[in-house]
Scaffold this motif. Structure first.
Motif, PDB file in Angstrom:
ATOM      1  N   GLN A  88     -17.909  -2.752  -1.298  1.00  0.00           N
ATOM      2  CA  GLN A  88     -19.200  -3.122  -1.872  1.00  0.00           C
ATOM      3  C   GLN A  88     -20.209  -2.046  -1.528  1.00  0.00           C
ATOM      4  OE1 GLN A  88     -20.677  -7.039  -0.880  1.00  0.00           O
ATOM      5  NE2 GLN A  88     -21.983  -7.054  -2.677  1.00  0.00           N
ATOM      6  N   ALA A  89     -20.692  -1.385  -2.546  1.00  0.00           N
ATOM      7  CA  ALA A  89     -21.715  -0.365  -2.373  1.00  0.00           C
ATOM      8  C   ALA A  89     -23.092  -1.019  -2.418  1.00  0.00           C
ATOM      9  CB  ALA A  89     -21.585   0.691  -3.468  1.00  0.00           C
ATOM     10  N   PRO A  90     -24.100  -0.378  -1.836  1.00  0.00           N
ATOM     11  CA  PRO A  90     -25.448  -0.946  -1.855  1.00  0.00           C
ATOM     12  C   PRO A  90     -25.909  -1.258  -3.271  1.00  0.00           C
ATOM     13  CG  PRO A  90     -25.345   0.925  -0.372  1.00  0.00           C
ATOM     14  CD  PRO A  90     -24.037   0.897  -1.100  1.00  0.00           C
ATOM     15  N   GLY A  91     -26.368  -2.483  -3.472  1.00  0.00           N
ATOM     16  CA  GLY A  91     -26.883  -2.878  -4.762  1.00  0.00           C
ATOM     17  C   GLY A  91     -25.845  -3.170  -5.815  1.00  0.00           C
ATOM     18  N   LYS A  92     -24.578  -3.125  -5.427  1.00  0.00           N
ATOM     19  CA  LYS A  92     -23.511  -3.365  -6.400  1.00  0.00           C
ATOM     20  C   LYS A  92     -22.646  -4.548  -5.977  1.00  0.00           C
ATOM     21  CE  LYS A  92     -23.146   1.379  -8.097  1.00  0.00           C
ATOM     22  NZ  LYS A  92     -22.202   2.499  -8.391  1.00  0.00           N
ATOM     23  N   GLU A  93     -21.889  -5.057  -6.916  1.00  0.00           N
ATOM     24  CA  GLU A  93     -20.979  -6.146  -6.609  1.00  0.00           C
ATOM     25  C   GLU A  93     -19.728  -5.612  -5.921  1.00  0.00           C
ATOM     26  OE1 GLU A  93     -22.139  -9.201 -10.267  1.00  0.00           O
ATOM     27  OE2 GLU A  93     -20.130  -8.348 -10.118  1.00  0.00           O
ATOM     28  N   ARG A  94     -19.093  -6.478  -5.199  1.00  0.00           N
ATOM     29  CA  ARG A  94     -17.839  -6.103  -4.552  1.00  0.00           C
ATOM     30  C   ARG A  94     -16.789  -5.819  -5.601  1.00  0.00           C
ATOM     31  NH1 ARG A  94     -16.035 -10.503  -0.548  1.00  0.00           N
ATOM     32  NH2 ARG A  94     -15.455 -11.571  -2.494  1.00  0.00           N
ATOM     33  N   GLU A  95     -15.983  -4.792  -5.358  1.00  0.00           N
ATOM     34  CA  GLU A  95     -14.955  -4.431  -6.325  1.00  0.00           C
ATOM     35  C   GLU A  95     -13.618  -4.207  -5.638  1.00  0.00           C
ATOM     36  OE1 GLU A  95     -15.995  -0.789  -8.289  1.00  0.00           O
ATOM     37  OE2 GLU A  95     -15.861   0.411  -6.459  1.00  0.00           O
ATOM     38  N   PHE A  96     -12.584  -4.428  -6.380  1.00  0.00           N
ATOM     39  CA  PHE A  96     -11.228  -4.235  -5.902  1.00  0.00           C
ATOM     40  C   PHE A  96     -10.925  -2.758  -5.757  1.00  0.00           C
ATOM     41  CE2 PHE A  96      -6.791  -4.922  -5.406  1.00  0.00           C
ATOM     42  CZ  PHE A  96      -6.148  -3.961  -6.163  1.00  0.00           C
ATOM     43  N   VAL A  97     -10.163  -2.409  -4.714  1.00  0.00           N
ATOM     44  CA  VAL A  97      -9.775  -1.019  -4.487  1.00  0.00           C
ATOM     45  C   VAL A  97      -8.257  -0.856  -4.566  1.00  0.00           C
ATOM     46  CG1 VAL A  97      -9.785   0.914  -2.872  1.00  0.00           C
ATOM     47  CG2 VAL A  97     -11.788  -0.576  -3.046  1.00  0.00           C
ATOM     48  N   ALA A  98      -7.534  -1.619  -3.755  1.00  0.00           N
ATOM     49  CA  ALA A  98      -6.078  -1.495  -3.714  1.00  0.00           C
ATOM     50  C   ALA A  98      -5.499  -2.725  -3.047  1.00  0.00           C
ATOM     51  CB  ALA A  98      -5.656  -0.239  -2.952  1.00  0.00           C
ATOM     52  N   ALA A  99      -4.233  -3.003  -3.321  1.00  0.00           N
ATOM     53  CA  ALA A  99      -3.585  -4.145  -2.698  1.00  0.00           C
ATOM     54  C   ALA A  99      -2.092  -3.888  -2.607  1.00  0.00           C
ATOM     55  CB  ALA A  99      -3.855  -5.422  -3.482  1.00  0.00           C
ATOM     56  N   ILE A 100      -1.470  -4.594  -1.679  1.00  0.00           N
ATOM     57  CA  ILE A 100      -0.042  -4.427  -1.442  1.00  0.00           C
ATOM     58  C   ILE A 100       0.532  -5.729  -0.926  1.00  0.00           C
ATOM     59  CG2 ILE A 100      -0.360  -3.667   0.956  1.00  0.00           C
ATOM     60  CD1 ILE A 100       1.884  -1.602   0.466  1.00  0.00           C
ATOM     61  N   THR A 101       1.775  -5.992  -1.255  1.00  0.00           N
ATOM     62  CA  THR A 101       2.444  -7.138  -0.653  1.00  0.00           C
ATOM     63  C   THR A 101       2.881  -6.770   0.760  1.00  0.00           C
ATOM     64  OG1 THR A 101       4.525  -6.391  -1.629  1.00  0.00           O
ATOM     65  CG2 THR A 101       3.263  -8.037  -2.853  1.00  0.00           C
ATOM     66  N   TRP A 102       3.017  -7.767   1.600  1.00  0.00           N
ATOM     67  CA  TRP A 102       3.413  -7.488   2.978  1.00  0.00           C
ATOM     68  C   TRP A 102       4.745  -6.741   3.049  1.00  0.00           C
ATOM     69  CZ3 TRP A 102       0.168  -7.190   6.645  1.00  0.00           C
ATOM     70  CH2 TRP A 102      -0.908  -8.077   6.751  1.00  0.00           C
ATOM     71  N   SER A 103       5.617  -7.039   2.117  1.00  0.00           N
ATOM     72  CA  SER A 103       6.907  -6.351   2.113  1.00  0.00           C
ATOM     73  C   SER A 103       6.790  -4.902   1.661  1.00  0.00           C
ATOM     74  CB  SER A 103       7.867  -7.083   1.181  1.00  0.00           C
ATOM     75  OG  SER A 103       7.428  -6.957  -0.168  1.00  0.00           O
ATOM     76  N   GLY A 104       5.668  -4.585   1.039  1.00  0.00           N
ATOM     77  CA  GLY A 104       5.478  -3.235   0.507  1.00  0.00           C
ATOM     78  C   GLY A 104       6.131  -3.024  -0.840  1.00  0.00           C
ATOM     79  N   GLY A 105       6.719  -4.087  -1.378  1.00  0.00           N
ATOM     80  CA  GLY A 105       7.449  -3.936  -2.620  1.00  0.00           C
ATOM     81  C   GLY A 105       6.579  -3.792  -3.851  1.00  0.00           C
TER      82      GLY A 105
ATOM     83  N   SER B 287      -0.589   1.270   2.361  1.00  0.00           N
ATOM     84  CA  SER B 287       0.727   1.063   2.948  1.00  0.00           C
ATOM     85  C   SER B 287       0.658  -0.112   3.915  1.00  0.00           C
ATOM     86  CB  SER B 287       1.211   2.322   3.660  1.00  0.00           C
ATOM     87  OG  SER B 287       0.309   2.703   4.678  1.00  0.00           O
ATOM     88  N   SER B 288       1.817  -0.680   4.198  1.00  0.00           N
ATOM     89  CA  SER B 288       1.833  -1.858   5.064  1.00  0.00           C
ATOM     90  C   SER B 288       2.973  -1.783   6.068  1.00  0.00           C
ATOM     91  CB  SER B 288       1.969  -3.123   4.225  1.00  0.00           C
ATOM     92  OG  SER B 288       3.237  -3.145   3.568  1.00  0.00           O
ATOM     93  N   ASP B 289       2.770  -2.451   7.168  1.00  0.00           N
ATOM     94  CA  ASP B 289       3.802  -2.634   8.188  1.00  0.00           C
ATOM     95  C   ASP B 289       3.895  -4.121   8.443  1.00  0.00           C
ATOM     96  OD1 ASP B 289       5.318  -2.925  10.520  1.00  0.00           O
ATOM     97  OD2 ASP B 289       4.676  -0.977  11.287  1.00  0.00           O
ATOM     98  N   ASN B 290       4.866  -4.750   7.850  1.00  0.00           N
ATOM     99  CA  ASN B 290       4.987  -6.201   7.947  1.00  0.00           C
ATOM    100  C   ASN B 290       5.178  -6.662   9.391  1.00  0.00           C
ATOM    101  OD1 ASN B 290       5.093  -8.793   6.985  1.00  0.00           O
ATOM    102  ND2 ASN B 290       7.220  -8.682   6.337  1.00  0.00           N
ATOM    103  N   ALA B 291       5.929  -5.922  10.157  1.00  0.00           N
ATOM    104  CA  ALA B 291       6.208  -6.303  11.544  1.00  0.00           C
ATOM    105  C   ALA B 291       4.946  -6.277  12.392  1.00  0.00           C
ATOM    106  CB  ALA B 291       7.263  -5.390  12.128  1.00  0.00           C
ATOM    107  N   ARG B 292       4.027  -5.394  12.064  1.00  0.00           N
ATOM    108  CA  ARG B 292       2.794  -5.257  12.836  1.00  0.00           C
ATOM    109  C   ARG B 292       1.615  -5.939  12.158  1.00  0.00           C
ATOM    110  NH1 ARG B 292       2.400   1.102  13.821  1.00  0.00           N
ATOM    111  NH2 ARG B 292       0.428   0.473  14.798  1.00  0.00           N
TER     112      ARG B 292
END
Length: 120
Positions: free
Chosen positions: A38-55, A70-75
């Motif tokens: 969320q930048a000043p004066g702007k709405e929150r926006e999506f950037v990136a996403a990942i499943t825990w498995s990384g798949g 990137s993700s580390d499911n174990a951690r």
């Protein structure tokens, strides 16, 4: 579920930062983690996403080619490597986890946010 985001800071245009988000608690009830900003004066926006498995992962158009998630499911940790940063990337970055919906929607728990400032 508790989320702790870190790694924000001040960087010059063209520089890089690596954000991290550590999740704790009932993370088994979730299947994905996302980064939003969320930048000043702007709405929150999506950037990136990942499943825990990384798949599966996805990026906003503004992040493609510059950011890597990137993700580390174990951690129970997800990272967002941000390269070639531009002043337009200046925002508070939030991590979130979710159990429903697509990778871009349906987030239940949110971290406190970490500020990224890119100077020109």
């Amino acid at each position: 579920v508790q989320l702790q985001a870190s790694g924000g800071g001040l960087v010059q245009s063209g520089g890089s930062l690596r954000l991290s988000c550590a999740a704790s608690g009932r993370t088994r009830s979730t299947y994905k983690m996302g980064w939003f900003r969320q930048a000043p004066g702007k709405e929150r926006e999506f950037v990136a996403a990942i499943t825990w498995s990384g798949g599966r992962l996805t990026y906003a158009d503004s992040a493609k080619g510059r950011f890597t998630i990137s993700s580390d499911n174990a951690r129970n940790t997800v990272w967002l490597q941000m390269n070639s940063l531009e002043p337009e990337d200046t925002a508070v970055y939030y991590c979130a986890v979710g159990s429903i919906g697509s990778l871009k929607t349906g987030y239940d728990y949110w971290g406190q946010g970490t500020l990224v400032t890119v100077s020109s």
